[in-house]
Design a protein around this motif. Structure first.
Motif, mmCIF file in Angstrom:
data_model
loop_
_atom_site.group_PDB
_atom_site.id
_atom_site.type_symbol
_atom_site.label_atom_id
_atom_site.label_comp_id
_atom_site.label_asym_id
_atom_site.label_seq_id
_atom_site.Cartn_x
_atom_site.Cartn_y
_atom_site.Cartn_z
ATOM 1 N N ILE A 117 0.837 -1.209 0.000
ATOM 2 C CA ILE A 117 0.000 0.000 0.000
ATOM 3 C C ILE A 117 0.867 1.252 0.000
ATOM 4 O O ILE A 117 0.609 2.212 -0.739
ATOM 5 C CB ILE A 117 -0.950 -0.020 1.211
ATOM 6 N N LYS A 118 1.920 1.265 0.813
ATOM 7 C CA LYS A 118 2.802 2.434 0.885
ATOM 8 C C LYS A 118 3.508 2.682 -0.448
ATOM 9 O O LYS A 118 3.615 3.824 -0.901
ATOM 10 C CB LYS A 118 3.827 2.255 2.007
ATOM 11 N N ASN A 119 4.001 1.625 -1.065
ATOM 12 C CA ASN A 119 4.673 1.776 -2.355
ATOM 13 C C ASN A 119 3.701 2.282 -3.413
ATOM 14 O O ASN A 119 4.038 3.141 -4.239
ATOM 15 C CB ASN A 119 5.288 0.447 -2.790
ATOM 16 N N PHE A 120 2.485 1.767 -3.388
ATOM 17 C CA PHE A 120 1.454 2.206 -4.336
ATOM 18 C C PHE A 120 1.180 3.703 -4.171
ATOM 19 O O PHE A 120 1.115 4.447 -5.162
ATOM 20 C CB PHE A 120 0.186 1.393 -4.103
ATOM 21 N N MET A 121 1.040 4.154 -2.925
ATOM 22 C CA MET A 121 0.758 5.568 -2.680
ATOM 23 C C MET A 121 1.933 6.449 -3.106
ATOM 24 O O MET A 121 1.750 7.520 -3.685
ATOM 25 C CB MET A 121 0.463 5.790 -1.197
ATOM 26 N N ALA A 122 3.164 5.995 -2.837
ATOM 27 C CA ALA A 122 4.344 6.809 -3.134
ATOM 28 C C ALA A 122 4.624 6.897 -4.633
ATOM 29 O O ALA A 122 5.309 7.821 -5.082
ATOM 30 C CB ALA A 122 5.561 6.230 -2.416
ATOM 31 N N SER A 123 4.106 5.948 -5.409
ATOM 32 C CA SER A 123 4.430 5.891 -6.841
ATOM 33 C C SER A 123 3.546 6.780 -7.707
ATOM 34 O O SER A 123 3.796 6.922 -8.897
ATOM 35 C CB SER A 123 4.293 4.441 -7.329
ATOM 36 N N ILE A 124 2.534 7.381 -7.127
ATOM 37 C CA ILE A 124 1.538 8.080 -7.950
ATOM 38 C C ILE A 124 2.081 9.368 -8.555
ATOM 39 O O ILE A 124 1.800 9.697 -9.703
ATOM 40 C CB ILE A 124 0.266 8.343 -7.117
ATOM 41 N N THR A 125 2.885 10.141 -7.814
ATOM 42 C CA THR A 125 3.407 11.414 -8.336
ATOM 43 C C THR A 125 4.719 11.768 -7.639
ATOM 44 O O THR A 125 4.895 11.475 -6.451
ATOM 45 C CB THR A 125 2.395 12.558 -8.118
ATOM 46 N N PRO A 126 5.656 12.431 -8.355
ATOM 47 C CA PRO A 126 6.903 12.878 -7.717
ATOM 48 C C PRO A 126 6.805 14.267 -7.100
ATOM 49 O O PRO A 126 7.721 14.704 -6.405
ATOM 50 C CB PRO A 126 7.893 12.881 -8.884
#
Length: 585
Positions: free
Chosen positions: A102-111
């Motif tokens: 879940i954390k990786n998914f959230m962090a990958s959405i935008t820089p």
């Protein structure tokens, strides 16, 4: 054993009110001056309240003890039962490793740091507040932002500010449920009015957050994202709180805000990617490393939880489950108490609805999810025991605070304070959110603040002739603005980002914003009382209950069957998608 409540035991209202407030003054002293732990302060406060009730109000020792026990039972069930279920479900996602997905998914959405703050601090933090609460949202989201490269002070500060909007509905609506138990106003009515107050803050908080980070001009560069994030969250917070009840506004609004922002970012991007001028090294992976099947699997416990809590909130489902198991009894010895005017004091029965209670839905959702997220039931049992250990002091705190609240209500202490506070007259609605703010500042919990003050809010409003629902809801709404400066919240935020010893810096960062938002809630409450009274929903006190029709029971079993089919389909989707991934690998 007979007892008639006393309103002015010292025949001087101001002095009587001061003595009645002694337990509250004591908890202030214990937490602020002596810096005692929450459970210690709560237990000692209950002891002080017992002494005041017996020595000043003349309440028989047995009745005082039984009144406290009655409240403690309500604190343990349903309140603590719900919190244990919520935290257990969250803990199994962590223990199974699914929360990393879940954390990786959230962090990958935008820089972009501005958009990351909206997604993680605001939307994801609200979802976590609704699912678990208990300090987890600030700790998790602040640590995630630091891992992405945020300045630690800003990471903790904006997560504390972002946590304002969802707190009243935290831990699957526990603060509202406590407010209802203490005030005898239906939880649905409180949910509706809080859900017509906080969405105004929810619309503004995203702009507030980004402006804190990057300044107002830079926030305008991501205005579409700010609008989508805030408006989608506020709309679903209003919709859920007004039509489903207090248990799911944060969960549904948080998820909706995440999905709406993701959809926007698929078709729109800011012209420039904004970052802090001097950033710490990034430690969190921002490339999406998981398949759609793995992401679905990680979110499955929360998805099943949402469906089950919605189902458990339906009256036919409650009736069906209560037909299978429901125990209801009066606490012996509390039958012969009277109000100061001689009319009977209504004492609520203890209701052990162990199947229809929302905490049971949460526990069942966790048990169903265990094999789907790759955990054995033996491992789940260990996590459950660890959860009980983790929450042991919180359980003691809640039981003792609710015990004190019931004692204050039955002895007459609340009425004494209320009559005194009513001397502020027409201005009382303006000041009523301050009580909630103060309670959360002291205890770190909107739940505890509602247990302490909601009966006082009710009686004070009734005394000056305004709808008590306005001030009871204001206690919950005002309380959310105190969360960001509560010593407990500050300590959690500082520990999560490595600022232990620098808590004063974090306090200075948030204190101004706490007062600004409190003022907004005070003005909104004053308007509800005198300018827009039509916004207050119609309701009946909980004493006026109706019996459930027999046909509701059969309809309830039909709904449970449909829910079972839906959960089976979700489970099949998780299994098939992840089996396909294994074969491809």
């Amino acid at each position: 054993m007979n007892y008639t409540q006393v309103t002015d035991p010292l025949n001087y209202l101001g002095l009587s009110a001061l003595m009645a407030a002694l337990p509250i003054l004591f908890i202030f002293w214990a937490l602020i001056i002596r810096r005692k732990k929450g459970y210690q302060a709560s237990l000692l406060t209950t002891l002080v309240a017992l002494l005041v009730a017996v020595l000043l109000y003349g309440m028989p020792v047995k009745l005082a003890a039984l009144s406290t026990l009655h409240g403690a039972l309500y604190g343990l069930f349903p309140i603590c039962w719900i919190i244990i279920g919520a935290v257990f479900l969250y803990n199994i996602t962590v223990a199974s490793g699914q929360f990393e997905v879940i954390k990786n998914f959230m962090a990958s959405i935008t820089p972009d740091r501005r958009l990351q703050a909206l997604l993680i601090a605001f939307s994801f933090g609200a979802f976590l507040e609704g699912a678990a609460g208990m300090g987890a949202p600030v700790a998790i989201t602040a640590a995630m932002l630091v891992g992405l490269g945020f300045n630690p002070l800003y990471a903790a500060g904006i997560c504390l500010v972002a946590n304002t909007a969802p707190v009243a509905f935290g831990a699957v609506g526990t603060p509202i449920l406590v407010a209802s138990q203490v005030s005898d106003i239906p939880d649905m009515a409180i949910s509706q009015l809080v859900g017509r107050t906080l969405p105004i803050l929810s619309v503004l908080v995203p702009l507030y957050l980004v402006s804190l980070m990057a300044g107002f001009r830079k926030s305008l560069e991501v205005l579409p994202a700010i609008i989508v994030s805030g408006v989608s969250f506020a709309f679903f917070q209003w919709l859920t709180s007004n039509y489903l009840g207090p248990m799911l506004p944060d969960v549904i609004a948080g998820l909706a805000s995440i999905l709406c922002l993701m959809l926007l970012l698929k078709y729109w991007k800011p012209k420039t990617v904004w970052r802090f001028q001097e950033e710490p090294p990034q430690t969190l992976e921002t490339e999406l490393r998981y398949s759609s099947g793995q992401i679905l699997r990680a979110w499955t416990p929360f998805l099943i939880m949402t469906l089950m809590v919605i189902a458990w909130g339906l009256e036919p489902v409650k009736a069906a489950l209560n037909s299978l198991g429901h125990v209801k009894f009066m606490v012996p010895g509390l039958e012969n108490m009277a109000k100061a005017d001689g009319s009977p004091l209504v004492v609520k029965p203890v209701e052990f609805n162990y199947l229809s209670n929302p905490g049971s839905a949460l526990l069942l959702a966790a048990l169903i999810s265990l094999p789907l997220i790759g955990m054995r039931y033996a491992e789940g049992a260990k996590v459950y025991l660890d959860t009980l250990v983790q929450l042991k002091f919180s359980i003691v705190t809640i039981a003792s605070v609710v015990g004190f609240a019931f004692l204050a209500n039955y002895s007459g202490m609340s009425i004494t304070m209320a009559v005194s506070m009513a001397s502020t007259g027409a201005l009382f609605p303006f000041f009523s959110p301050v009580l909630g703010w103060l309670g959360v500042f002291l205890t770190g919990s909107d739940t505890s603040a509602n247990a302490l003050f909601c009966k006082l809010q009710y009686t004070s409003a009734d005394t000056i002739g305004i709808d008590p629902l306005i001030t009871v809801a204001a206690n919950a709404s005002g309380g959310v603005t105190g969360k960001m400066i509560s010593p407990q919240s500050i300590a959690i935020g500082a520990a999560a980002v490595g600022l232990v010893g620098r808590e004063s810096e974090l306090f200075r960062f948030t204190v101004k914003h706490s007062f600004i938002m409190l003022l907004a809630v005070c003005l909104l409450t004053l308007m509800q009382a005198y300018v827009t009274p039509w916004i207050v929903p119609a309701y009946q006190l909980m004493e006026a209950t109706t019996t459930t029709a027999v046909s509701d029971v059969s309809a309830g079993f039909l709904y449970i069957t449909a829910l079972t089919v839906l959960i089976v389909l979700i489970a099949l989707a998780v299994v098939l998608l992840n089996r396909k991934r294994i074969k491809l690998a």
